[in-house]
Design a protein around this motif. Structure first.
Motif, short mmCIF file in Angstrom:
data_model
loop_
_atom_site.label_atom_id
_atom_site.label_comp_id
_atom_site.label_asym_id
_atom_site.label_seq_id
_atom_site.Cartn_x
_atom_site.Cartn_y
_atom_site.Cartn_z
N UNK A 66 49.87 35.79 33.91
CA UNK A 66 51.22 35.48 34.43
C UNK A 66 51.32 34.06 34.98
N UNK A 67 50.26 33.58 35.63
CA UNK A 67 50.31 32.23 36.20
C UNK A 67 50.39 31.20 35.08
N UNK A 68 49.52 31.34 34.06
CA UNK A 68 49.54 30.39 32.95
C UNK A 68 50.91 30.38 32.29
N UNK A 69 51.41 31.58 32.00
CA UNK A 69 52.70 31.67 31.33
C UNK A 69 53.80 31.04 32.16
N UNK A 116 57.57 40.59 29.14
CA UNK A 116 57.43 39.24 29.69
C UNK A 116 58.72 38.44 29.50
N UNK A 117 59.26 38.54 28.27
CA UNK A 117 60.48 37.78 27.96
C UNK A 117 61.63 38.26 28.85
N UNK A 118 61.71 39.58 29.01
CA UNK A 118 62.77 40.12 29.86
C UNK A 118 62.64 39.65 31.29
N UNK A 119 61.40 39.63 31.77
CA UNK A 119 61.17 39.17 33.14
C UNK A 119 61.58 37.71 33.30
N UNK A 120 61.17 36.89 32.31
CA UNK A 120 61.48 35.46 32.38
C UNK A 120 62.99 35.26 32.42
N UNK A 124 62.01 36.23 36.70
CA UNK A 124 60.92 36.89 37.39
C UNK A 124 59.62 36.47 36.72
N UNK A 125 58.84 35.65 37.39
CA UNK A 125 57.64 35.12 36.75
C UNK A 125 56.40 35.94 37.08
N UNK A 126 56.58 37.07 37.77
CA UNK A 126 55.47 37.98 37.99
C UNK A 126 54.53 37.52 39.09
N UNK A 127 53.43 38.27 39.20
CA UNK A 127 52.44 37.97 40.23
C UNK A 127 51.12 37.62 39.58
N UNK A 128 50.32 36.87 40.33
CA UNK A 128 48.99 36.52 39.84
C UNK A 128 48.16 37.78 39.72
N UNK A 129 47.38 37.88 38.65
CA UNK A 129 46.50 39.03 38.50
C UNK A 129 45.32 38.89 39.45
N UNK A 130 44.88 37.63 39.62
CA UNK A 130 43.61 37.39 40.29
C UNK A 130 43.78 37.25 41.79
N UNK A 131 44.70 36.39 42.19
CA UNK A 131 44.72 36.02 43.61
C UNK A 131 45.51 37.01 44.46
N UNK A 132 45.01 38.23 44.51
CA UNK A 132 45.61 39.21 45.40
C UNK A 132 47.09 39.42 45.14
N UNK A 133 47.51 39.19 43.89
CA UNK A 133 48.89 39.50 43.53
C UNK A 133 49.92 38.56 44.14
#
Lengths: 337, 343
Positions: free
Chosen positions: B303-306, B71-75, B79-88
């Motif tokens: 990912x969204x919260x973070x 996560x830290x590396x992505x940040x 790169x804040x990633x994709x939502x797990x819930x809302x269809x990515x």
């Protein structure tokens, strides 16, 4: 210096000599009260055109209250009495709008502490130009030129740079000159200098005083020099009023006052200060300055006076006229004359 | 100045690092996990295999510290990633949709707060210890102490239900639409000349902005009042009067002197403002950052919260930095410098 006084209303005035037919500023029986505290009980004096008039006294004697009362610059809680005539016009109780027009172009006021008397967030130039904008509706560019001229008259080497500086960027002496400039820029006929040198280093005091008086005399402006320093009075003033407990203890021309004081308080003041050519200890005045509550109906100095008599505590001594001034004492000093 | 900015950038990195640490582990400690919520445990079918596969795909099967460093590396690579819930959906896309809404709401709230606070504070300070002053101070105290969620609900009750002058929730009347330019609805509506939509957005934002505004307004009143009082008794104020300035001009200069301090407080309150939006946007179903955050928390959408928390933190830090720079510009005595000691 020998024209007769035209005052009629003043009952104690006899054949008083004055500098001009109608003095520029005539203060009569001025009183200032803050609630129960009486800062000024009864102060009267005249200031003529171009004259340097000293007002001397300890802290709490009512010097600053007198000075501020002249231009109506006291908090709303203050109660004023008596009369302040500027060119025959009554200023006590005058409208705010009228007083605003007097402050600046008629009577200038130099504040004691130059660091706190300047707006810290604006340049010197902006503050000086503002005065001209208010009173003369002068555009900023022209006002800044006038300001620059005045600053060079006050012996500031680089006026343009000083105008662009903020107060904290200047030295104490420079700041004090800027404050003097702010009081002088609208060409007043009287300058009230409230302890102008007290906050300065001794080394620059004399210089600032000379500059102030030089500019004032060049413009023919009268000066009311408020100070606790008899040395300043001796150096600069033509006449002087010694204030104590909110009254004028003694008024005289400077030479007369230093040579032959009449009021015991003046005598005590002179003895408590170092003089050239004398050795030995100075004599302090016993006790501390009085604070007056309500109406003053005794000599305020009686408690500290070595010449006090029972009669001194019965009533406020009336004004006794002398050729050069007046004093309020029923047992005055005679010997030194 | 450069020294100052570098120094502050260093501090910012430390704060952001701390925030990532806290938010990451808080989310993991919180009961409930996203996969469990999605699979609704207790169903008839054996979903063990599917579940394990899902967890592996999301990387949730790896040890926590590994997850954190990923996560830290992505940040760090933004790169804040994709939502797990809302269809990515990418987190940044979701933020890009919500952030302009929150910014507009915050600015509106800030304006409301200033419009109320400045006159109240001036009146209060000039007429110190009078009825006016007491009233102003009481007003400020009430503004500070009212819980915003309660105040929001009360406002809805009064001005949306009993006297329906304002809409209850949302951003825009459903029959209207706005052409997207910047993503901020009011700005876009004005830019495209869609006045009807602009008016609708303004009406939708008024109640939440008022709720947010009164809270910070109380603080502004207190700060501005006390700095005005401090200035009021300075010699130079009397010096202005002695130069014949009008009372109006004197008050103007008093405000000028009180401004630097107040600007700093406003900057520091941006954090409070943003955290206020989290509650308020939920109360008013206003789809900004706060609404997004609460929804993501409920769905355990890590990912969204973070992402939202890290971005909000960065914004608050930026606002504080701005406040300091503005302070330096407004007050010539302040010199911005890095390191310890001299300020």
């Amino acid at each position: 210096m020998t024209m007769p006084d035209t005052s009629l209303s003043d009952t104690t005035a006899t054949s008083r000599t004055d500098r001009s037919a109608t003095p520029l500023l005539r203060v009569r029986d001025l009183s200032v009260r803050f609630g129960a505290v009486t800062a000024v009980s009864s102060v009267s004096f005249d200031v003529g055109k171009g004259e340097v008039f000293g007002v001397v006294g300890e802290s709490g004697a009512g010097k600053s209250a007198t000075a501020r009362a002249i231009i109506g610059l006291l908090p709303p809680t203050a109660r004023l009495g008596g009369s302040v005539l500027y060119k025959g016009e009554e200023l006590v109780g005058a409208s705010k709008a009228r007083l605003r027009k007097v402050r600046g172009p008629e009577i200038g006021y130099v504040f004691q502490d130059a660091l706190t008397a300047l707006d810290p967030v604006r340049t010197i130039g902006a503050q000086l130009a503002e005065v001209l904008a208010v009173h003369r509706r002068m555009p900023a560019r022209q006002a800044l030129e006038v300001a620059a001229d005045l600053l060079s008259e006050l012996k500031i080497n680089d006026p343009k740079r000083t105008l662009n500086a903020y107060p904290h960027q200047l030295s104490g002496g420079m700041r004090q000159r800027a404050v003097i400039a702010a009081a002088l820029i609208a060409d007043p006929e009287i300058i009230i200098a409230d302890e102008v040198t007290s906050a300065l280093d001794v080394t620059v005091q004399r210089k600032v005083l000379d500059l102030l008086l030089g500019v004032c005399s060049a413009r023919g402006a009268g000066v009311i020099m408020i100070t606790h320093d008899l040395g300043v009075v001796a150096q600069t003033c033509d006449r002087v009023a010694v204030l104590y407990g909110g009254i004028v203890a003694e008024e005289a021309d400077v030479i007369g006052l230093f040579d032959a004081p009449r009021h015991p308080y003046t005598g005590a003041l002179l003895r408590s200060m170092p003089r050239m050519g004398e050795s030995g200890a100075f004599v302090p005045i016993p006790g501390s300055a009085i604070q007056v509550f309500g109406t003053l109906n005794t000599c305020p100095f009686a408690d500290r006076c070595e010449r006090a008599q029972p009669r001194c505590r019965e009533a406020l001594p009336a004004e006794t006229r002398t050729p050069g001034g007046s004093y309020r004492c029923i047992n005055p000093l005679e010997g030194m004359a | 100045m450069l020294n100052f900015i570098l120094h502050r950038a260093g501090q910012t990195l430390i704060v952001l690092f701390g925030v990532t640490l806290i938010i990451f582990f808080m989310l993991r400690v919180m009961p409930g996990d996203p996969v469990a919520l999605m699979f609704a445990e207790g169903d008839d079918e054996d979903i063990g295999a599917a579940r394990a596969e899902f967890e592996r795909a999301l990387g949730l099967d790896r040890p926590l510290y590994v997850q954190y460093f990923v996560f830290l590396g992505d940040i760090l690579r933004l790169n804040f990633g994709n939502s797990i819930v809302r269809g990515g959906e990418p987190v940044l896309d979701m933020v890009a949709r919500a952030l302009p809404l929150t910014i507009e709401l915050s600015i509106y709230a800030l304006l409301i707060a200033l419009v109320i606070a400045v006159p109240v504070a001036i009146l209060s300070a000039l007429k110190q210890n009078t009825v006016w002053d007491r009233g102003g101070t009481a007003f400020a105290l009430i503004g500070v102490s009212l819980p915003s969620f309660w105040q929001g609900i009360m406002l809805v009750m009064f001005f949306a239900v009993w006297i329906p002058i304002f809409p209850v929730s949302g951003v825009l009347d459903t029959r209207l639409s706005i052409t997207r330019v910047t993503g901020a609805p009011f700005t876009d509506a004005v830019l495209t000349g869609n006045w009807e939509a602009a008016w609708s957005v303004l009406r939708h934002m008024t109640l939440p902005a008022l709720t947010l505004g009164t809270g910070i307004c109380g603080q502004f009143v207190r700060v501005l009042r006390s700095s005005l009082l401090e200035v009021k008794h300075q010699d130079f104020i009397d010096a202005f009067r002695a130069r014949g300035l009008s009372e109006r001009a004197v008050v103007r200069h008093m405000l000028h002197n009180a401004m630097p301090t107040t600007a700093v407080i406003i900057g520091l309150r941006i954090g409070a403002l943003l955290s206020g939006t989290i509650v308020i946007e939920t109360v008013f179903a206003y789809p900004g950052m706060g609404y997004l955050l609460i929804q993501a928390i409920n769905a355990r959408d890590f990912p969204v919260v973070q992402g939202v928390v890290v971005l909000l933190t960065a914004m608050v830090i930026a606002a504080n930095l701005m406040a300091d720079i503005i302070h330096g510009m407004l007050d010539p005595r302040v010199k911005l410098s890095g390191g310890r000691g001299n300020k």
